[in-house]
Scaffold this motif. Structure first.
Motif, PDB file in Angstrom:
ATOM      1  N   LYS A 254       0.822  -1.215   0.000  1.00 41.28           N
ATOM      2  CA  LYS A 254       0.000   0.000   0.000  1.00 41.28           C
ATOM      3  C   LYS A 254       0.854   1.262   0.000  1.00 41.28           C
ATOM      4  O   LYS A 254       0.372   2.344  -0.326  1.00 41.28           O
ATOM      5  N   TRP A 255       2.139   1.147   0.353  1.00 40.86           N
ATOM      6  CA  TRP A 255       3.032   2.297   0.396  1.00 40.86           C
ATOM      7  C   TRP A 255       3.903   2.426  -0.859  1.00 40.86           C
ATOM      8  O   TRP A 255       4.858   3.189  -0.871  1.00 40.86           O
ATOM      9  N   VAL A 256       3.558   1.680  -1.906  1.00 36.51           N
ATOM     10  CA  VAL A 256       4.199   1.874  -3.204  1.00 36.51           C
ATOM     11  C   VAL A 256       3.363   2.912  -3.941  1.00 36.51           C
ATOM     12  O   VAL A 256       2.135   2.903  -3.876  1.00 36.51           O
ATOM     13  N   GLU A 257       4.026   3.820  -4.634  1.00 35.34           N
ATOM     14  CA  GLU A 257       3.300   4.873  -5.358  1.00 35.34           C
ATOM     15  C   GLU A 257       2.327   4.241  -6.359  1.00 35.34           C
ATOM     16  O   GLU A 257       2.674   3.272  -7.037  1.00 35.34           O
ATOM     17  N   PRO A 258       1.107   4.771  -6.477  1.00 35.77           N
ATOM     18  CA  PRO A 258       0.072   4.169  -7.329  1.00 35.77           C
ATOM     19  C   PRO A 258       0.475   4.012  -8.799  1.00 35.77           C
ATOM     20  O   PRO A 258       0.072   3.066  -9.456  1.00 35.77           O
ATOM     21  N   PHE A 259       1.286   4.932  -9.329  1.00 34.00           N
ATOM     22  CA  PHE A 259       1.631   4.848 -10.747  1.00 34.00           C
ATOM     23  C   PHE A 259       2.395   3.568 -11.071  1.00 34.00           C
ATOM     24  O   PHE A 259       2.361   3.092 -12.201  1.00 34.00           O
ATOM     25  N   VAL A 260       3.080   2.982 -10.075  1.00 37.53           N
ATOM     26  CA  VAL A 260       3.815   1.734 -10.305  1.00 37.53           C
ATOM     27  C   VAL A 260       2.837   0.615 -10.631  1.00 37.53           C
ATOM     28  O   VAL A 260       3.051  -0.154 -11.563  1.00 37.53           O
ATOM     29  N   TRP A 261       1.739   0.542  -9.880  1.00 42.20           N
ATOM     30  CA  TRP A 261       0.733  -0.501 -10.119  1.00 42.20           C
ATOM     31  C   TRP A 261       0.022  -0.256 -11.444  1.00 42.20           C
ATOM     32  O   TRP A 261      -0.284  -1.191 -12.171  1.00 42.20           O
ATOM     33  N   GLU A 262      -0.260   1.017 -11.754  1.00 38.31           N
ATOM     34  CA  GLU A 262      -0.920   1.341 -13.019  1.00 38.31           C
ATOM     35  C   GLU A 262      -0.036   0.975 -14.206  1.00 38.31           C
ATOM     36  O   GLU A 262      -0.520   0.455 -15.210  1.00 38.31           O
ATOM     37  N   LEU A 263       1.258   1.234 -14.073  1.00 39.77           N
ATOM     38  CA  LEU A 263       2.202   0.888 -15.130  1.00 39.77           C
ATOM     39  C   LEU A 263       2.251  -0.626 -15.341  1.00 39.77           C
ATOM     40  O   LEU A 263       2.242  -1.110 -16.466  1.00 39.77           O
ATOM     41  N   GLN A 264       2.240  -1.361 -14.246  1.00 43.05           N
ATOM     42  CA  GLN A 264       2.266  -2.821 -14.335  1.00 43.05           C
ATOM     43  C   GLN A 264       0.988  -3.342 -14.990  1.00 43.05           C
ATOM     44  O   GLN A 264       1.046  -4.235 -15.843  1.00 43.05           O
ATOM     45  N   LYS A 265      -0.149  -2.789 -14.634  1.00 46.68           N
ATOM     46  CA  LYS A 265      -1.418  -3.211 -15.236  1.00 46.68           C
ATOM     47  C   LYS A 265      -1.448  -2.904 -16.724  1.00 46.68           C
ATOM     48  O   LYS A 265      -1.928  -3.705 -17.527  1.00 46.68           O
ATOM     49  N   SER A 266      -0.954  -1.746 -17.118  1.00 49.13           N
ATOM     50  CA  SER A 266      -0.989  -1.374 -18.540  1.00 49.13           C
ATOM     51  C   SER A 266      -0.073  -2.284 -19.358  1.00 49.13           C
ATOM     52  O   SER A 266      -0.371  -2.600 -20.495  1.00 49.13           O
ATOM     53  N   ARG A 267       1.038  -2.708 -18.798  1.00 48.06           N
ATOM     54  CA  ARG A 267       1.933  -3.624 -19.517  1.00 48.06           C
ATOM     55  C   ARG A 267       1.300  -4.998 -19.673  1.00 48.06           C
ATOM     56  O   ARG A 267       1.480  -5.650 -20.688  1.00 48.06           O
ATOM     57  N   GLN A 268       0.561  -5.444 -18.677  1.00 43.27           N
ATOM     58  CA  GLN A 268      -0.100  -6.741 -18.764  1.00 43.27           C
ATOM     59  C   GLN A 268      -1.257  -6.701 -19.745  1.00 43.27           C
ATOM     60  O   GLN A 268      -1.565  -7.689 -20.400  1.00 43.27           O
ATOM     61  N   ALA A 269      -1.902  -5.543 -19.884  1.00 43.23           N
ATOM     62  CA  ALA A 269      -3.075  -5.427 -20.755  1.00 43.23           C
ATOM     63  C   ALA A 269      -2.692  -5.344 -22.230  1.00 43.23           C
ATOM     64  O   ALA A 269      -3.494  -5.664 -23.093  1.00 43.23           O
ATOM     65  N   THR A 270      -1.474  -4.912 -22.534  1.00 43.74           N
ATOM     66  CA  THR A 270      -1.060  -4.764 -23.930  1.00 43.74           C
ATOM     67  C   THR A 270       0.115  -5.690 -24.221  1.00 43.74           C
ATOM     68  O   THR A 270       1.262  -5.288 -24.115  1.00 43.74           O
ATOM     69  N   PRO A 271      -0.173  -6.937 -24.585  1.00 42.57           N
ATOM     70  CA  PRO A 271       0.923  -7.860 -24.910  1.00 42.57           C
ATOM     71  C   PRO A 271       1.618  -7.450 -26.203  1.00 42.57           C
ATOM     72  O   PRO A 271       1.075  -6.675 -26.985  1.00 42.57           O
ATOM     73  N   LEU A 272       2.809  -7.985 -26.393  1.00 47.70           N
ATOM     74  CA  LEU A 272       3.562  -7.685 -27.615  1.00 47.70           C
ATOM     75  C   LEU A 272       2.774  -8.124 -28.844  1.00 47.70           C
ATOM     76  O   LEU A 272       2.221  -9.205 -28.878  1.00 47.70           O
ATOM     77  N   GLU A 273       2.753  -7.267 -29.852  1.00 48.01           N
ATOM     78  CA  GLU A 273       2.086  -7.630 -31.101  1.00 48.01           C
ATOM     79  C   GLU A 273       2.954  -8.609 -31.867  1.00 48.01           C
ATOM     80  O   GLU A 273       4.176  -8.519 -31.853  1.00 48.01           O
ATOM     81  N   ASP A 274       2.315  -9.533 -32.531  1.00 51.50           N
ATOM     82  CA  ASP A 274       3.007 -10.484 -33.389  1.00 51.50           C
ATOM     83  C   ASP A 274       4.122 -11.213 -32.638  1.00 51.50           C
ATOM     84  O   ASP A 274       5.221 -11.396 -33.135  1.00 51.50           O
ATOM     85  N   GLU A 275       3.820 -11.599 -31.402  1.00 52.82           N
ATOM     86  CA  GLU A 275       4.809 -12.216 -30.524  1.00 52.82           C
ATOM     87  C   GLU A 275       5.332 -13.536 -31.090  1.00 52.82           C
ATOM     88  O   GLU A 275       6.488 -13.876 -30.898  1.00 52.82           O
ATOM     89  N   ASP A 276       4.500 -14.285 -31.822  1.00 53.53           N
ATOM     90  CA  ASP A 276       4.906 -15.595 -32.325  1.00 53.53           C
ATOM     91  C   ASP A 276       5.914 -15.496 -33.467  1.00 53.53           C
ATOM     92  O   ASP A 276       6.646 -16.440 -33.731  1.00 53.53           O
ATOM     93  N   ASN A 277       5.939 -14.359 -34.161  1.00 54.76           N
ATOM     94  CA  ASN A 277       6.815 -14.234 -35.318  1.00 54.76           C
ATOM     95  C   ASN A 277       8.177 -13.628 -35.000  1.00 54.76           C
ATOM     96  O   ASN A 277       8.937 -13.320 -35.896  1.00 54.76           O
ATOM     97  N   LEU A 278       8.476 -13.405 -33.714  1.00 53.63           N
ATOM     98  CA  LEU A 278       9.772 -12.846 -33.354  1.00 53.63           C
ATOM     99  C   LEU A 278      10.843 -13.921 -33.483  1.00 53.63           C
ATOM    100  O   LEU A 278      10.752 -14.985 -32.896  1.00 53.63           O
ATOM    101  N   GLU A 279      11.846 -13.643 -34.278  1.00 52.67           N
ATOM    102  CA  GLU A 279      12.948 -14.573 -34.446  1.00 52.67           C
ATOM    103  C   GLU A 279      14.230 -13.863 -34.055  1.00 52.67           C
ATOM    104  O   GLU A 279      14.376 -12.663 -34.269  1.00 52.67           O
ATOM    105  N   PRO A 280      15.191 -14.609 -33.493  1.00 51.07           N
ATOM    106  CA  PRO A 280      16.452 -13.960 -33.124  1.00 51.07           C
ATOM    107  C   PRO A 280      17.174 -13.454 -34.374  1.00 51.07           C
ATOM    108  O   PRO A 280      17.140 -14.081 -35.427  1.00 51.07           O
TER     109      PRO A 280
END
Length: 195
Positions: A27-53
Motif C-alpha cells: 500500500k506504500w508503493v506509489e500508485p503509478f507503479v501498479w498502473e504501469l504494471q497493469k498497462s503492460r499486462q493489458a497490452t501484450p507484444l504484437e506479433d509475438e509468435d513471429n519474433l525470431e532472433p
C-alpha cells in the motif's frame, strides 16, 4: 572478499524483500507503479509468435560490444576517479591512528560509524573500491569496511531520492531501517568471524 560482499548483499536483499512482503507494505508503493504494471499486462507484444532472433555478424557483435563498453566507461569514470582521489587522500593524509581510534577493532561503535559515513557518499562499487582499499591498508577491520562499502552503495542519499519516486515515505523508512540493521549486523558478524 568480492564473493562475500555479493553473498551478503544478495542475502540481505532477499531477507529484506521477504520481510517487507510478510508485512504487506504494498500500500506504500506509489500508485503509478501498479498502473504501469497493469498497462503492460493489458497490452501484450504484437506479433509475438513471429519474433525470431537476429543473427549478428562478428563485426556487428564487436561494434555492439565496443558501444556497450564505452557506455559503461562513460557512466562510471567519474565515480572511479572520485573514488581514487578520496582513497589517495585517505591513504596519504589520514593518519593510521585516526582510523584505528574511530573505526578500528577496539571501537565497538566502528561499524555504525562506518555506515553513517557511507550514507552521504554516492558511488557504484567500482568507485568505492579504491576507498575501501585505502581503509583496509590503514587498519580498518574487514567487517567495518564491508559495512561502509554496502552503505555507500545501498543507503546513499541519491539512492534514497531515486527510491522516493516509487516508494512512499513509510516504506522508504522501513527499507532504510532493514538495510541499516542488516548492514551493521553483517559488519559485526564479519568482524567476529575474521578476528
Amino acid at each position: 572478499m568480492t564473493l562475500i560482499y555479493i553473498g551478503f548483499g544478495v542475502g540481505l536483499a532477499i531477507a529484506s524483500g521477504y520481510i517487507i512482503g510478510l508485512l504487506k507494505l504494498e500500500k506504500w508503493v506509489e500508485p503509478f507503479v501498479w498502473e504501469l504494471q497493469k498497462s503492460r499486462q493489458a497490452t501484450p507484444l504484437e506479433d509475438e509468435d513471429n519474433l525470431e532472433p537476429v543473427a549478428l555478424t562478428w563485426g556487428q557483435r564487436f561494434e555492439q560490444g565496443r558501444f556497450q563498453s564505452s557506455e559503461i566507461v562513460r557512466s562510471v569514470w567519474l565515480y572511479v576517479v572520485g573514488g581514487i582521489a578520496i582513497g589517495a587522500g585517505i591513504h596519504g593524509y589520514v593518519p593510521t591512528d585516526f582510523i584505528t581510534q574511530y573505526a578500528g577493532a577496539n571501537n565497538p561503535f566502528a561499524v555504525p560509524i562506518a555506515v553513517i559515513l557511507g550514507v552521504p557518499l554516492y558511488a557504484n562499487i567500482a568507485g568505492v573500491m579504491p576507498i575501501t582499499e585505502a581503509l583496509v591498508n590503514k587498519g580498518m577491520p574487514m567487517g567495518t569496511v564491508l559495512a561502509f562499502t554496502m552503505a555507500v552503495t545501498a543507503l546513499s542519499l541519491p539512492e534514497m531520492v531515486i527510491l522516493k519516486k516509487v516508494l512512499r515515505p513509510q516504506l522508504l523508512a522501513v527499507f532504510v531501517e532493514l538495510m541499516t540493521i542488516g548492514i551493521i549486523s553483517i559488519g559485526y558478524i564479519f568482524n567476529t568471524i575474521i578476528n
